[in-house]
Design a protein around this motif. Sequence first.
Motif, PDB file in Angstrom:
ATOM      1  N   THR A  66      74.691  69.365  56.239  1.00 39.95           N
ATOM      2  CA  THR A  66      74.423  68.127  56.991  1.00 39.95           C
ATOM      3  C   THR A  66      75.257  68.080  58.273  1.00 39.95           C
ATOM      4  O   THR A  66      74.750  67.755  59.360  1.00 39.95           O
ATOM      5  CB  THR A  66      74.738  66.900  56.115  1.00 39.95           C
ATOM      6  N   TYR A  70      74.114  67.974  62.212  1.00 39.74           N
ATOM      7  CA  TYR A  70      74.589  67.076  63.269  1.00 39.74           C
ATOM      8  C   TYR A  70      74.857  67.881  64.557  1.00 39.74           C
ATOM      9  O   TYR A  70      74.470  67.470  65.667  1.00 39.74           O
ATOM     10  CB  TYR A  70      75.885  66.373  62.845  1.00 39.74           C
ATOM     11  N   THR A 116      74.779  61.727  64.852  1.00 35.76           N
ATOM     12  CA  THR A 116      74.967  60.717  63.793  1.00 35.76           C
ATOM     13  C   THR A 116      73.811  60.729  62.794  1.00 35.76           C
ATOM     14  O   THR A 116      72.760  61.335  63.035  1.00 35.76           O
ATOM     15  CB  THR A 116      75.068  59.318  64.431  1.00 35.76           C
ATOM     16  N   PRO A 117      73.969  60.015  61.668  1.00 36.11           N
ATOM     17  CA  PRO A 117      72.878  59.886  60.672  1.00 36.11           C
ATOM     18  C   PRO A 117      71.638  59.190  61.220  1.00 36.11           C
ATOM     19  O   PRO A 117      70.600  59.186  60.562  1.00 36.11           O
ATOM     20  CB  PRO A 117      73.520  59.076  59.550  1.00 36.11           C
ATOM     21  N   LEU A 118      71.740  58.569  62.382  1.00 34.51           N
ATOM     22  CA  LEU A 118      70.555  57.948  62.970  1.00 34.51           C
ATOM     23  C   LEU A 118      69.467  58.979  63.258  1.00 34.51           C
ATOM     24  O   LEU A 118      68.279  58.650  63.336  1.00 34.51           O
ATOM     25  CB  LEU A 118      70.935  57.210  64.259  1.00 34.51           C
ATOM     26  N   VAL A 120      69.948  62.565  61.856  1.00 36.01           N
ATOM     27  CA  VAL A 120      69.956  63.410  60.652  1.00 36.01           C
ATOM     28  C   VAL A 120      70.518  62.568  59.498  1.00 36.01           C
ATOM     29  O   VAL A 120      71.733  62.349  59.415  1.00 36.01           O
ATOM     30  CB  VAL A 120      70.787  64.686  60.862  1.00 36.01           C
ATOM     31  N   ALA A 121      69.599  62.128  58.603  1.00 37.46           N
ATOM     32  CA  ALA A 121      70.039  61.272  57.489  1.00 37.46           C
ATOM     33  C   ALA A 121      70.607  62.078  56.327  1.00 37.46           C
ATOM     34  O   ALA A 121      71.396  61.565  55.529  1.00 37.46           O
ATOM     35  CB  ALA A 121      68.861  60.424  57.009  1.00 37.46           C
ATOM     36  N   LYS A 133      66.405  65.570  56.487  1.00 36.04           N
ATOM     37  CA  LYS A 133      65.864  64.222  56.311  1.00 36.04           C
ATOM     38  C   LYS A 133      66.157  63.450  57.598  1.00 36.04           C
ATOM     39  O   LYS A 133      67.320  63.248  57.953  1.00 36.04           O
ATOM     40  CB  LYS A 133      66.536  63.537  55.122  1.00 36.04           C
ATOM     41  N   PHE A 134      65.088  63.055  58.308  1.00 36.71           N
ATOM     42  CA  PHE A 134      65.275  62.419  59.618  1.00 36.71           C
ATOM     43  C   PHE A 134      65.714  60.971  59.486  1.00 36.71           C
ATOM     44  O   PHE A 134      65.295  60.259  58.560  1.00 36.71           O
ATOM     45  CB  PHE A 134      63.984  62.489  60.426  1.00 36.71           C
ATOM     46  N   GLY A 135      66.538  60.560  60.466  1.00 34.85           N
ATOM     47  CA  GLY A 135      66.994  59.180  60.522  1.00 34.85           C
ATOM     48  C   GLY A 135      66.056  58.341  61.369  1.00 34.85           C
ATOM     49  O   GLY A 135      65.078  58.823  61.946  1.00 34.85           O
ATOM     50  N   PRO A 136      66.334  57.054  61.523  1.00 37.13           N
ATOM     51  CA  PRO A 136      65.451  56.126  62.254  1.00 37.13           C
ATOM     52  C   PRO A 136      65.346  56.405  63.764  1.00 37.13           C
ATOM     53  O   PRO A 136      64.382  55.981  64.396  1.00 37.13           O
ATOM     54  CB  PRO A 136      66.104  54.766  61.996  1.00 37.13           C
ATOM     55  N   ILE A 138      65.036  59.391  65.247  1.00 37.18           N
ATOM     56  CA  ILE A 138      64.507  60.722  65.527  1.00 37.18           C
ATOM     57  C   ILE A 138      63.446  60.702  66.631  1.00 37.18           C
ATOM     58  O   ILE A 138      63.329  61.647  67.418  1.00 37.18           O
ATOM     59  CB  ILE A 138      63.939  61.360  64.232  1.00 37.18           C
TER      60      ILE A 138
END
Length: 734
Positions: A66, A70, A116-118, A120-121, A133-136, A138
């Motif tokens: 992960t 990032y 950030t996880p925004l 890459v979730a 897993k894509f974040g919001p 992407i």
Amino acid sequence: MGNMNVYLIVDLIAVISLIILALAALLKNATVRLNRIFATFVGFVSIWIIANYVSNDTHLTPQIATIANYLVFGFSFCSAVYLLRLVVEIADDTKSRALLARFYLLLVGVALISFTPLVVAGVKIQGSVYAVKFGPAISIYYVSIATLIVSVMYVLRQNINRASGETKKRLKVLFISLCWALPGILLANVILPAITGWFGLSNIGLLPVIIAVYGLFYNVIRHRLFDLRLIIVRSLVYALTLGVISLFYGIVSAVISRYISSNTHSLVLRDGLDTLLIIVVVLMYSPLRVIFNKVTNSLFFRDAYDPQVFISKLNKVLVENIELDKLMKFASQVIADNLKSEYCMLGVNETQFRRQRFVGNVEKEFPDADLTGIRSLMAHLKGVFFITDLLTQDQSSLQRLLRKNDVALLVRITPSTTSGQTLGYIVLGQKKSGNSYTNQDITILQIISHELLIAVQNALHFEEIQHFNITLQQKVDKATRELRHTNERLRLLDQTKDDFISMASHQLRTPLTAVKGYVSMVLDGDAGKLNPMQRKLLNQSFISSQRMVYLIADLLNISRLKTGKFVIEPAPTNLAQITAEEVSQLMETAKGRDLELTFVKPEHFPVYMLDETKLRQVIMNFVDNAIYYTPAGGHIVVALEDKPQSVELTVTDDGIGVPKAEQHHLFSKFYRAPNARRARPDGTGLGLFMAKKVIIEQGGAVLFKSMPGKGSTFGFSFAKSRLAVPPSNNSHTA
């Protein structure tokens, strides 16, 4: 696992290659903005490549994968931003640079979100790789990446159409490299994952980066991006040399190890062969390096030359030639040969003697209108070097004229870059190889332009002297013709004057002879007895008439000199007797002027062969001058000496003398010293002239000395050897 190792090796090769380029650019000049942008871009791409490899290694924990993702998404975005900056900087596109600066904060914001996880979730295993897993955010990421890629290609396309020369070639190579590399990168890492959610190609998705890497290498080597070609090529030479040697050593060493057994005797042999192999390898290094140097020079340095040899050849031409046209022709040949130019022309501006001219190693004419236009445009520009392909937008008119005449480089020959005065130009065509002129070429041209300046100035001075000599000769010839014409007129006037003098003298001589004869008869008593007063007056008349006779004789003699009829008629002459007679005739005149006239006469004097008539004239002239130029109360001594080897007569007075500055003119025709003109205004200036002629013609020498205000001595001297009388006439003595 095997495939992963291959991917790692490929990724490491790409990263190491890029890092080498970045370090070389920074070491070359870290202050240049292009070099710094390139190094930053290389750093981002290198981290992206390594992070991408780590993010797909399923042997690592999901947490590490992960974090690696990032870095992949963050540094891929940063790489895209700096790729755009790199393209803008190479193209020197000021409008795009300004536009990029406006959106810089927005791009920084997207870059920060990418880490950030925004975006890459998280990750999950998908076959042999990790799926993201894509974040919001992407969608923002993908739109931003797409915008950057489109901007890069648009800026490249636009500037390729606008640029020229090496810049155009660099942008083309970069454009083609990206056209090959970007589809593979986008398909494997963006398009397929975004549409299908499948990450199966993400582990090989960055392999197309190799294409872009070697596109940069080609730009560096072929088109001198960062001017690192020499460093890269020489590194390549050493790498190839060491590689070939290592390969040779490894193969031969393996063969030795395979075919020689391990017993003690064989080990000694093998050690000996290894030692010999090492010696061979060491000896191979230098020849191999020379071979690879030649190969790389032929591939990458077709325009190479030795600057020292170049300058030496040019100096020889400049020293050996002083004529301007020859100097320009030979110098242009040397410049064209060394710089590998299609042509070289040397131009010199017009002078007061010749119009502007261009001479080169080829026959090439520049239209007068274009030359006038170029000179007019350059008059407002500073600097010495004008590379056609690198002229700016505001110099487009000059660029158009230079391209029209196939001029790649124009060098101004000027005493000073700030003086505004231009003596001439070095005009160069394109290089035969198609390459542009390098910094080394510019440096060499800067050196030789100073040497050419001095040589051309010297040649122009020589030309000026030659032209001056021709002009001077023409003026001399014209003046000579005018002088000859004037001399001819003067000769005709002089001839007319001589003819008049001759005629007048003959006409005056007859009545004057009659007057003198009748006065002489009266003095002799033929007309009766005279009282003292009458005799005195008649004596003065006789002396004046005698003087007039001598004057007329002088005029006739001058006329005879002109016609070649002046002849000396020597006869046995008693010089003492004729001197006494002439002194006696002038005795009364001397007494009348209150002067003491004395004749120092020798007791015995031989007879010599002399022209009596003409010598009487000389003696009378000397004594008469002494009487007229000696103030009252003065003394005049006439002395005649019979010396062992010569005969000498002198007339010495204590009169006004002759100024030193005038003495060398004294025996010239019609010349009279200023003090003589004041003392006797009626003189003619002929007496001394004719006296000298008479004396010289008889082989004698004139005697003269004078001190202003203290008197003068005039006389003559004859060598006895030239005056000998025939034996039958030698009995006459005084």
